[in-house]
Write a protein that holds these residues in place. Structure first.
Motif, PDB file in Angstrom:
ATOM      1  N   ASP A  68      49.111   1.008  55.990  1.00 30.37           N
ATOM      2  CA  ASP A  68      48.197   1.639  56.930  1.00 30.37           C
ATOM      3  C   ASP A  68      47.246   2.605  56.204  1.00 30.37           C
ATOM      4  N   GLY A  84      56.506   4.138  60.909  1.00 27.04           N
ATOM      5  CA  GLY A  84      56.206   2.985  61.757  1.00 27.04           C
ATOM      6  C   GLY A  84      56.697   1.654  61.210  1.00 27.04           C
ATOM      7  N   GLU A  86      60.003  -0.569  61.040  1.00 30.03           N
ATOM      8  CA  GLU A  86      61.367  -0.749  61.546  1.00 30.03           C
ATOM      9  C   GLU A  86      61.945  -2.019  60.947  1.00 30.03           C
ATOM     10  N   SER A 167      57.344   2.370  69.184  1.00 29.26           N
ATOM     11  CA  SER A 167      55.964   2.328  68.710  1.00 29.26           C
ATOM     12  C   SER A 167      55.845   2.063  67.209  1.00 29.26           C
ATOM     13  N   SER A 168      56.613   1.096  66.738  1.00 26.32           N
ATOM     14  CA  SER A 168      56.518   0.736  65.329  1.00 26.32           C
ATOM     15  C   SER A 168      55.280  -0.133  65.101  1.00 26.32           C
ATOM     16  N   LYS A 169      54.727  -0.056  63.905  1.00 22.54           N
ATOM     17  CA  LYS A 169      53.572  -0.872  63.561  1.00 22.54           C
ATOM     18  C   LYS A 169      53.999  -2.181  62.899  1.00 22.54           C
ATOM     19  N   HIS A 200      52.390  -5.726  67.344  1.00 17.00           N
ATOM     20  CA  HIS A 200      53.156  -5.418  66.136  1.00 17.00           C
ATOM     21  C   HIS A 200      52.845  -6.456  65.057  1.00 17.00           C
TER      22      HIS A 200
END
Ligand SMILES: Nc1ncnc2c1ncn2[C@@H]1O[C@H](COP(=O)(O)OP(=O)(O)O)[C@@H](O)[C@H]1O
Ligand SMILES: [Mg+2]
Length: 251
Positions: A68, A84, A86, A167-169, A200
């Motif tokens: 990111d 973010g 997981e 809210s993981s990316k 995701h």
């Protein structure tokens, strides 16, 4: 490449040795936002090791991983989670004797009040768990069921739900359907597709070529501690991937 906005995670020349074992000899690969990326390769190729570098378990000896827009510097899996990323591990890390909702909130309990008098807010956690499960349309009997009563596919669904729910990316999965039957595999694949639809990025390690061809947008092939090839899934075949894995074909 580093400035391409749709690249969520960029692995650049990552090397890692365990004593005299050179597990990663310079890995380059990248993941795009909104895509399912597959990582394939024979046993010992380095798949789990590179994934553990992304998720804060290992730290590479050299090279960098940009996530990111910034190089990662995780000291623990908790750091990766906060950023973010997981990970659904092969053993799932669920507690059999706890309920579905308790597992969903393990190590991130909701509390009421502050300091030493903080109380677990069970009602809030049960309600949120219910929402998480119904959002993903997971086939789990009830959030009050104990995990020991669930099937393999239902357990996988709970673990995926936990990974997706905060809210993981990026959600990383190491062999998510290796232990499942045909029907449960189909359900888990639906879930993975749902994760992508919800925004995701997903990275899946899989030995199932049919699954890789069905599910993924991009495939990276590892061999002997290197990433030897990358393909758009639509532009390759299961046969080519097998040839790249075994080295019968060079990239
Ligand atoms: N913690 C460790 N200590 C020593 N060697 C390891 C460790 N983890 C992995 N390796 C070695 O690194 C190489 C890559 O392993 P791994 O990443 O697990 O491969 P894959 O997941 O592709 O099967 C193998 O030779 C393996 O034995
Ligand atoms: Mg592995």
């Amino acid at each position: 490449m580093s400035t391409t906005p749709d690249i969520l995670l960029d692995v650049r020349d990552v090397q890692l040795s365990f004593g005299s074992v050179r597990a990663l000899k310079g890995v380059d690969l990248h993941l795009r936002r909104g895509e399912i990326t597959a990582l394939v390769g024979d046993n010992g190729a380095g798949k789990s090791t590179i994934v553990r570098c992304m998720s804060g378990v290992h730290r590479q000896d050299s090279g960098e991983i940009v996530f990111d827009g910034a190089p990662i510097d995780f000291r623990s899996p908790e750091d990766a989670r906060l950023a973010g990323i997981e990970t659904v591990h092969q053993n799932l890390a669920l507690v059999e004797d706890l309920t579905v909702w308790q597992n969903l909130f393990l190590n991130r309990e909701i509390t009421r009040g502050v300091g030493p008098v903080a109380l677990l807010d069970r009602k809030a956690m049960r309600r949120q768990a219910q929402e998480m499960v119904s959002t993903l349309a997971v086939n789990v009997p009830a959030v009050d069921s104990r995990v020991r009563r669930l099937s393999g596919g239902q357990r996988q669904a709970v673990a995926i739900c936990r990974a997706a729910g905060f809210s993981s990316k990026l959600v990383i999965m190491d062999e998510p359907t290796a232990a499942l039957g045909v029907q449960e595999t189909a359900r888990v694949e639906e879930l993975i597709t749902k994760l992508r639809a919800d925004g995701h990025a997903v990275l899946v390690i899989s030995h199932d070529f049919a699954q890789v061809m069905r599910l993924s947008d991009q495939v990276w092939v590892m061999r002997g501690g290197r990433c030897v090839a990358g393909r758009r899934t639509a532009e390759t075949t299961g046969e080519e991937i097998v040839a790249l894995i075994t080295g019968a074909k060079e990239s």
